[in-house]
Scaffold this motif. Sequence first.
Motif, PDB file in Angstrom:
ATOM      1  N   GLN A   1      42.857  21.958  41.666  1.00  0.00           N
ATOM      2  CA  GLN A   1      42.346  22.826  42.717  1.00  0.00           C
ATOM      3  C   GLN A   1      41.650  24.048  42.117  1.00  0.00           C
ATOM      4  N   GLN A   2      42.197  24.573  41.035  1.00  0.00           N
ATOM      5  CA  GLN A   2      41.556  25.711  40.381  1.00  0.00           C
ATOM      6  C   GLN A   2      40.280  25.287  39.664  1.00  0.00           C
ATOM      7  N   ALA A   3      40.218  24.037  39.213  1.00  0.00           N
ATOM      8  CA  ALA A   3      38.963  23.532  38.651  1.00  0.00           C
ATOM      9  C   ALA A   3      37.873  23.549  39.713  1.00  0.00           C
ATOM     10  N   VAL A   4      38.228  23.135  40.925  1.00  0.00           N
ATOM     11  CA  VAL A   4      37.275  23.188  42.033  1.00  0.00           C
ATOM     12  C   VAL A   4      36.833  24.628  42.271  1.00  0.00           C
ATOM     13  N   GLU A   5      37.779  25.554  42.271  1.00  0.00           N
ATOM     14  CA  GLU A   5      37.456  26.971  42.464  1.00  0.00           C
ATOM     15  C   GLU A   5      36.551  27.491  41.351  1.00  0.00           C
ATOM     16  N   ASP A   6      36.842  27.072  40.111  1.00  0.00           N
ATOM     17  CA  ASP A   6      36.027  27.508  38.974  1.00  0.00           C
ATOM     18  C   ASP A   6      34.579  27.033  39.130  1.00  0.00           C
ATOM     19  N   ILE A   7      34.407  25.796  39.565  1.00  0.00           N
ATOM     20  CA  ILE A   7      33.051  25.257  39.735  1.00  0.00           C
ATOM     21  C   ILE A   7      32.312  26.010  40.835  1.00  0.00           C
ATOM     22  N   ALA A   8      32.992  26.229  41.966  1.00  0.00           N
ATOM     23  CA  ALA A   8      32.359  26.933  43.082  1.00  0.00           C
ATOM     24  C   ALA A   8      31.954  28.346  42.685  1.00  0.00           C
ATOM     25  N   ALA A   9      32.835  29.035  41.978  1.00  0.00           N
ATOM     26  CA  ALA A   9      32.524  30.403  41.563  1.00  0.00           C
ATOM     27  C   ALA A   9      31.373  30.429  40.572  1.00  0.00           C
ATOM     28  N   TYR A  10      31.345  29.464  39.665  1.00  0.00           N
ATOM     29  CA  TYR A  10      30.260  29.381  38.687  1.00  0.00           C
ATOM     30  C   TYR A  10      28.920  29.167  39.373  1.00  0.00           C
ATOM     31  N   LEU A  11      28.890  28.287  40.365  1.00  0.00           N
ATOM     32  CA  LEU A  11      27.645  28.021  41.070  1.00  0.00           C
ATOM     33  C   LEU A  11      27.156  29.253  41.833  1.00  0.00           C
ATOM     34  N   GLU A  12      28.085  30.127  42.214  1.00  0.00           N
ATOM     35  CA  GLU A  12      27.719  31.363  42.906  1.00  0.00           C
ATOM     36  C   GLU A  12      27.343  32.479  41.935  1.00  0.00           C
ATOM     37  N   GLY A  13      27.450  32.181  40.630  1.00  0.00           N
ATOM     38  CA  GLY A  13      27.072  33.171  39.632  1.00  0.00           C
ATOM     39  C   GLY A  13      28.162  34.139  39.231  1.00  0.00           C
ATOM     40  N   SER A  14      29.420  33.867  39.632  1.00  0.00           N
ATOM     41  CA  SER A  14      30.539  34.752  39.304  1.00  0.00           C
ATOM     42  C   SER A  14      31.705  33.919  38.771  1.00  0.00           C
ATOM     43  N   PRO A  15      31.606  33.441  37.538  1.00  0.00           N
ATOM     44  CA  PRO A  15      32.644  32.551  37.002  1.00  0.00           C
ATOM     45  C   PRO A  15      34.035  33.172  37.037  1.00  0.00           C
ATOM     46  N   LEU A  16      35.037  32.339  37.330  1.00  0.00           N
ATOM     47  CA  LEU A  16      36.438  32.752  37.341  1.00  0.00           C
ATOM     48  C   LEU A  16      37.135  32.308  36.055  1.00  0.00           C
ATOM     49  N   ARG A  17      38.162  33.062  35.677  1.00  0.00           N
ATOM     50  CA  ARG A  17      39.030  32.659  34.566  1.00  0.00           C
ATOM     51  C   ARG A  17      38.220  32.247  33.338  1.00  0.00           C
ATOM     52  N   THR A  18      37.254  33.084  32.988  1.00  0.00           N
ATOM     53  CA  THR A  18      36.336  32.762  31.894  1.00  0.00           C
ATOM     54  C   THR A  18      37.009  32.911  30.536  1.00  0.00           C
ATOM     55  N   LEU A  19      36.814  31.913  29.686  1.00  0.00           N
ATOM     56  CA  LEU A  19      37.336  31.960  28.325  1.00  0.00           C
ATOM     57  C   LEU A  19      36.226  32.217  27.312  1.00  0.00           C
ATOM     58  N   SER A  20      34.993  31.885  27.675  1.00  0.00           N
ATOM     59  CA  SER A  20      33.886  32.076  26.730  1.00  0.00           C
ATOM     60  C   SER A  20      33.465  33.539  26.716  1.00  0.00           C
ATOM     61  N   ALA A  21      32.909  33.954  25.581  1.00  0.00           N
ATOM     62  CA  ALA A  21      32.538  35.365  25.410  1.00  0.00           C
ATOM     63  C   ALA A  21      31.331  35.743  26.260  1.00  0.00           C
TER      64      ALA A  21
END
Length: 327
Positions: free
Chosen positions: A300-320
């Motif tokens: 479910q959080q993977a789904v949230e991560d994808i949706a947030a990324y598509l909106e231009g505001s990534p969640l729970r980002t690990l990359s610099a």
Amino acid sequence: MKLRCAVLDDYQDVALSLADWSALAKDIEVRSLQSHFTTEEEVAEAVGDCEILVVMRERTPFPESMFARLPRLRLLITSGMRNASIDLEAAARHGVTVCGTASSSEPPAELTWALILGLARGVVQEASSLRAGGPWQSTIGADLHGRRLALLGLGKIGAKVARVGQAFGMEVMAWSRNLTDERAAEHGVVRAHSLEELLEAGDFVSVHLQLGDRTRGLIGTSELKRMRRTAYLVNTSRAAIVDQAALVRALHDGWIAGAGSDVFEHEPLPADDPLRTAPHFLGLPHLGYVTRRNYEGYFQQAVEDIAAYLEGSPLRTLSARPAPPPR
């Protein structure tokens, strides 16, 4: 045109049923892959058309060379908030955003006790004998009450394992390089002053350390020989913390009473791996985090991560340096 997303190493084929992916349907085409790929070439052939990948922990490594084989990739999501097999700097160089998902430390702590109890009471041997019509009772169990549980690491998981040990009436001792008297006292645990002291004192030794330069190969031949011949070693952390060849010899030569592990250096474990036939060994196929509630959270959080990324505001980002979404 929809973006393509693949879930790798979905062994149980549950990724698409344990989360609601419908919110992404107009933008994303999702598929789940159950087979494990052993080479980068196999991965690239299977998912080279994808802009988004969801991976389970460290089942599929992502070094620089893997990113180079996946030029379309823009978003990589991992279960958990830490994945040592992903080169985050390489991800940034290739314009890939890496996001994580939260997870609970309860399941691996619970599984630790499944291994400890399974070893202590010969559960697999006795259950198998009963089903096969074999001898009625063939083992004598090892007691927990009044024995010493020795923990390598007293973090989130180690502390939970300690509480259960105390409930069984065990004396609990712990050691790590960073463990303080204050934290040990907070959990009602005796702090060992050295690894050697811990290993020599423990009746059940359980590993709960992160894998790093200082812990790789921490338990080798000399350390296993320090353990009591009646002691058991359990590892639900990372296989490389324990020298696997030394462990096989310890089991064959009787340096310890037995061992249990949920983690292996090569997963899935090769059919000819000597641990498969080692005496007094109880192995599980890396089930530590594999529970329904944990998986529901992951996907479910993977789904949230994808949706947030598509909106231009990534969640729970690990990359610099998060990369922009593909257009």
